[in-house]
Design a protein around this motif. Structure first.
Motif, PDB file in Angstrom:
ATOM      1  N   PHE A   9     -10.693  -9.931  -1.236  1.00 16.77           N
ATOM      2  CA  PHE A   9     -11.873 -10.245  -1.751  1.00 16.77           C
ATOM      3  C   PHE A   9     -12.119  -9.563  -3.318  1.00 16.77           C
ATOM      4  CE2 PHE A   9     -11.249  -7.612   2.975  1.00 16.77           C
ATOM      5  CZ  PHE A   9     -11.185  -8.582   3.616  1.00 16.77           C
ATOM      6  N   GLY A  10     -12.270 -10.538  -3.885  1.00 15.74           N
ATOM      7  CA  GLY A  10     -12.271 -10.292  -5.411  1.00 15.74           C
ATOM      8  C   GLY A  10     -11.891  -9.468  -6.271  1.00 15.74           C
ATOM      9  N   VAL A  11     -11.177  -8.095  -5.639  1.00 13.08           N
ATOM     10  CA  VAL A  11     -10.123  -7.322  -6.503  1.00 13.08           C
ATOM     11  C   VAL A  11      -8.830  -7.186  -6.304  1.00 13.08           C
ATOM     12  CG1 VAL A  11      -9.855  -4.949  -6.376  1.00 13.08           C
ATOM     13  CG2 VAL A  11     -11.504  -5.519  -5.289  1.00 13.08           C
ATOM     14  N   TYR A  12      -8.012  -7.882  -7.473  1.00 10.90           N
ATOM     15  CA  TYR A  12      -6.666  -8.223  -7.670  1.00 10.90           C
ATOM     16  C   TYR A  12      -5.981  -6.115  -7.057  1.00 10.90           C
ATOM     17  CZ  TYR A  12      -7.939 -12.674  -9.657  1.00 10.90           C
ATOM     18  OH  TYR A  12      -8.387 -13.861 -10.058  1.00 10.90           O
ATOM     19  N   VAL A  13      -5.354  -6.266  -6.159  1.00 13.53           N
ATOM     20  CA  VAL A  13      -4.124  -5.620  -5.534  1.00 13.53           C
ATOM     21  C   VAL A  13      -2.910  -6.347  -6.287  1.00 13.53           C
ATOM     22  CG1 VAL A  13      -5.363  -4.908  -4.245  1.00 13.53           C
ATOM     23  CG2 VAL A  13      -3.836  -6.583  -3.893  1.00 13.53           C
ATOM     24  N   ALA A  14      -1.926  -5.131  -6.823  1.00 16.46           N
ATOM     25  CA  ALA A  14      -0.594  -5.370  -6.653  1.00 16.46           C
ATOM     26  C   ALA A  14       0.314  -5.668  -5.104  1.00 16.46           C
ATOM     27  CB  ALA A  14       0.444  -4.391  -7.410  1.00 16.46           C
ATOM     28  N   PRO A  15       1.278  -6.534  -5.460  1.00 17.61           N
ATOM     29  CA  PRO A  15       1.589  -7.312  -4.107  1.00 17.61           C
ATOM     30  C   PRO A  15       2.372  -6.067  -3.127  1.00 17.61           C
ATOM     31  CG  PRO A  15       2.927  -8.106  -5.609  1.00 17.61           C
ATOM     32  CD  PRO A  15       1.758  -7.298  -6.829  1.00 17.61           C
ATOM     33  N   ILE A  16       2.926  -4.816  -4.212  1.00 17.57           N
ATOM     34  CA  ILE A  16       3.704  -4.239  -3.366  1.00 17.57           C
ATOM     35  C   ILE A  16       2.841  -3.102  -2.775  1.00 17.57           C
ATOM     36  CG2 ILE A  16       3.130  -2.110  -5.574  1.00 17.57           C
ATOM     37  CD1 ILE A  16       6.434  -2.443  -3.168  1.00 17.57           C
ATOM     38  N   SER A  17       1.470  -2.444  -3.017  1.00 19.53           N
ATOM     39  CA  SER A  17       0.377  -1.996  -2.301  1.00 19.53           C
ATOM     40  C   SER A  17       0.534  -2.663  -0.773  1.00 19.53           C
ATOM     41  CB  SER A  17      -1.090  -1.936  -2.873  1.00 19.53           C
ATOM     42  OG  SER A  17      -1.793  -3.229  -3.176  1.00 19.53           O
ATOM     43  N   LEU A  18       0.580  -4.357  -0.676  1.00 20.03           N
ATOM     44  CA  LEU A  18       0.449  -4.896   0.343  1.00 20.03           C
ATOM     45  C   LEU A  18       1.115  -4.658   1.227  1.00 20.03           C
ATOM     46  CD1 LEU A  18      -1.070  -8.046  -0.499  1.00 20.03           C
ATOM     47  CD2 LEU A  18      -2.932  -5.485   0.169  1.00 20.03           C
ATOM     48  N   MET A  19       3.146  -4.470   0.928  1.00 20.43           N
ATOM     49  CA  MET A  19       3.695  -4.545   1.090  1.00 20.43           C
ATOM     50  C   MET A  19       4.070  -2.647   1.334  1.00 20.43           C
ATOM     51  SD  MET A  19       6.208  -5.949  -1.118  1.00 20.43           S
ATOM     52  CE  MET A  19       6.158  -7.864  -2.216  1.00 20.43           C
ATOM     53  N   MET A  20       3.332  -1.971   1.240  1.00 20.06           N
ATOM     54  CA  MET A  20       3.792  -1.103   1.087  1.00 20.06           C
ATOM     55  C   MET A  20       3.174  -0.717   2.840  1.00 20.06           C
ATOM     56  SD  MET A  20       2.964   1.954  -1.717  1.00 20.06           S
ATOM     57  CE  MET A  20       3.263   2.621  -1.546  1.00 20.06           C
ATOM     58  N   VAL A  21       1.390  -1.065   2.528  1.00 20.22           N
ATOM     59  CA  VAL A  21       0.989  -0.967   4.332  1.00 20.22           C
ATOM     60  C   VAL A  21       1.566  -1.555   4.983  1.00 20.22           C
ATOM     61  CG1 VAL A  21      -2.079  -2.204   4.670  1.00 20.22           C
ATOM     62  CG2 VAL A  21      -1.576  -1.417   2.540  1.00 20.22           C
ATOM     63  N   ALA A  22       2.282  -3.210   4.987  1.00 21.32           N
ATOM     64  CA  ALA A  22       2.550  -3.127   5.882  1.00 21.32           C
ATOM     65  C   ALA A  22       4.015  -2.412   6.701  1.00 21.32           C
ATOM     66  CB  ALA A  22       3.525  -4.732   5.728  1.00 21.32           C
ATOM     67  N   ALA A  23       3.936  -1.873   6.501  1.00 20.63           N
ATOM     68  CA  ALA A  23       5.738  -1.003   6.223  1.00 20.63           C
ATOM     69  C   ALA A  23       5.092   0.291   6.996  1.00 20.63           C
ATOM     70  CB  ALA A  23       6.970  -0.957   4.887  1.00 20.63           C
ATOM     71  N   TRP A  24       3.869   0.682   6.165  1.00 19.86           N
ATOM     72  CA  TRP A  24       3.211   2.227   6.664  1.00 19.86           C
ATOM     73  C   TRP A  24       3.298   1.509   8.569  1.00 19.86           C
ATOM     74  CZ3 TRP A  24      -1.930   2.826   8.692  1.00 19.86           C
ATOM     75  CH2 TRP A  24      -2.117   3.926   8.571  1.00 19.86           C
ATOM     76  N   VAL A  25       2.519   0.118   8.612  1.00 17.83           N
ATOM     77  CA  VAL A  25       2.030  -0.124   9.613  1.00 17.83           C
ATOM     78  C   VAL A  25       3.083   0.213  11.451  1.00 17.83           C
ATOM     79  CG1 VAL A  25       0.856  -1.883  11.140  1.00 17.83           C
ATOM     80  CG2 VAL A  25       0.156  -1.142   8.996  1.00 17.83           C
ATOM     81  N   VAL A  26       4.155  -0.631  10.232  1.00 17.36           N
ATOM     82  CA  VAL A  26       5.746  -1.475  11.039  1.00 17.36           C
ATOM     83  C   VAL A  26       5.783   0.302  11.652  1.00 17.36           C
ATOM     84  CG1 VAL A  26       7.659  -2.023  11.290  1.00 17.36           C
ATOM     85  CG2 VAL A  26       5.422  -3.526  10.925  1.00 17.36           C
ATOM     86  N   THR A  27       6.015   1.457  10.475  1.00 21.50           N
ATOM     87  CA  THR A  27       6.563   2.575  10.918  1.00 21.50           C
ATOM     88  C   THR A  27       5.611   3.245  11.709  1.00 21.50           C
ATOM     89  OG1 THR A  27       7.156   2.744   8.604  1.00 21.50           O
ATOM     90  CG2 THR A  27       7.419   4.623   9.421  1.00 21.50           C
TER      91      THR A  27
END
Length: 73
Positions: A9-27
């Motif tokens: 959405f126009g904000v550059y985020v680090a790919p590790i932050s998206l991976m952290m969110v994905a791991a959190w959802v699975v956890t």
């Protein structure tokens, strides 16, 4: 493979932050399933166990995303 920033959405985020969110959802999903079936009763320290599961999932996601799963050399 290089990890590059993701445009979210126009904000550059680090790919590790998206991976952290994905791991959190699975956890969270696996923690709910474990508590529903009563598996967390058999764990010595449930919070420590859930944290360890999160770290294992996060490291697995990073290794799969990087493509660094070599079985032998």
């Amino acid at each position: 493979m290089r990890f590059v920033e993701v445009d979210l959405f126009g904000v550059y985020v680090a790919p590790i932050s998206l991976m952290m969110v994905a791991a959190w959802v699975v956890t969270i999903a696996s923690r709910r399933m474990a508590s529903r079936f009563g598996l967390l009763r058999y764990v010595w320290h449930p919070a420590l166990f859930v944290f360890a599961v999160y770290i294992i999932l996060l490291s697995s996601i990073v290794l799969v995303a990087h493509g660094d799963l070599h079985v032998g050399y």
